[in-house]
Design a protein around this motif. Structure first.
Motif, PDB file in Angstrom:
ATOM      1  N   LEU A 210      14.885  32.038  22.761  1.00  0.00           N
ATOM      2  CA  LEU A 210      14.974  33.447  22.372  1.00  0.00           C
ATOM      3  C   LEU A 210      14.355  33.624  20.999  1.00  0.00           C
ATOM      4  O   LEU A 210      14.562  32.797  20.100  1.00  0.00           O
TER       5      LEU A 210
ATOM      6  N   ASP B 167      13.006  37.703  25.189  1.00  0.00           N
ATOM      7  CA  ASP B 167      13.666  36.784  26.109  1.00  0.00           C
ATOM      8  C   ASP B 167      12.739  36.509  27.285  1.00  0.00           C
ATOM      9  O   ASP B 167      12.530  37.365  28.143  1.00  0.00           O
TER      10      ASP B 167
ATOM     11  N   MET C 253      19.463  35.418  27.601  1.00  0.00           N
ATOM     12  CA  MET C 253      20.556  36.344  27.294  1.00  0.00           C
ATOM     13  C   MET C 253      21.595  36.340  28.415  1.00  0.00           C
ATOM     14  O   MET C 253      22.808  36.349  28.166  1.00  0.00           O
TER      15      MET C 253
END
Length: 275
Positions: free
Chosen positions: A155, A166, A171
């Motif tokens: 990330l 991302d 995430m």
């Protein structure tokens, strides 16, 4: 060109999706507390950006910020070469042979700056066991993301805009509290066996689980740890000791029947027995 890159990735790392465009998670959604971000790391990014380069805080620091932890260290990734980083920043030292990096220093704080890694096989050297021993091939950001180990470490945070980029659903994995390898786990462990220990340490420290596909090869791939320089193994074991979750690390290593032939590992095992 894209087909060549895909073929190269399959040869190097096994079948892996190449995602050229990331999901952009704006600040209002990622809710990173900017007060937890190192001002020095921000200034390094801004210096590079003002010089016309891309620059992001990357890796474990972003992962920790997203779960509300204050990172211990901050790393920056950029499209600037080490020489260009050194020209733009102050008190910068180029280090490393296996991977050339730049350490930018201010007082007691050091920001490690890496150039985006590429996917081409040219210039990458491996030993007879498939472990990468030299790799200073630079590339695009999406290639760099595909080169990282776990999705939660792939990330990128832009401290200027507040956006998180991302590429590999990191995430989602943070929300599901799982450690998942990017690409074929067996091949990724073979190219760097220390990833086995890193998966254990990160999962233990954060209270995450290791994805079954990521965990499956760990026991049989531990044999490759014997080919890793003792200094690197010691460094990773020290990180386990200092992680605040040393006993959990030992338990998880026992679960996957992972052993490290170093005195520090025996020390960890003794600590576990005394509890």
């Amino acid at each position: 060109m894209i087909d060549q890159i895909v073929e190269t990735v399959q040869n190097l790392f096994g079948t892996r999706k190449i995602r050229r465009k990331p999901r952009v998670i704006p600040h209002k959604e990622n809710k990173i507390d900017l007060r937890q971000v190192s001002p020095f790391a921000v200034s390094v990014c801004k210096r590079l950006q003002e010089a016309g380069y891309k620059a992001y805080i990357v890796g474990g620091a972003v992962r920790d910020l997203l779960i509300g932890h204050t990172p211990k260290d901050f790393d920056v990734a950029t499209d600037a070469t080490p020489e260009q980083v050194r020209k733009v920043t102050r008190r910068a030292i180029i280090i490393g042979r296996r991977f050339r990096l730049v350490h930018v220093i201010k007082g007691a704080e050091t920001i490690e700056v890496s150039t985006f890694r590429g996917l081409t096989a040219e210039g990458v050297q491996k030993d007879k066991n498939g472990r990468v021993i030299s790799d200073n091939v630079f590339g695009e950001q999406y290639e760099d993301a595909a080169r990282r180990d776990f999705t939660v470490n792939a990330l990128y945070f832009d401290p200027t805009s507040g956006d998180v980029l991302d590429y590999h659903n990191g995430m989602l994995d943070i929300r599901k509290k799982r450690i998942r390898m990017i690409g074929d786990p067996q091949i990724r462990y073979q190219e760097d066996p220390v990833r086995i220990l890193r998966a254990v340490r990160i999962a233990s420290k954060l209270g995450f689980t290791i994805d079954p596909k990521t965990a499956a090869p760990m026991t049989r791939m531990q044999q490759y740890l014997d080919n890793v320089p003792a200094a690197r193994l010691n460094d990773e074991m020290l990180k386990m000791l200092m992680s605040g979750a040393a006993l959990q690390c030992v338990d998880l290593m026992a679960q996957y029947k992972i052993e490290v032939h170093l005195p520090i590992f025996k020390l960890l095992m003794r600590e576990r027995e005394n509890v």
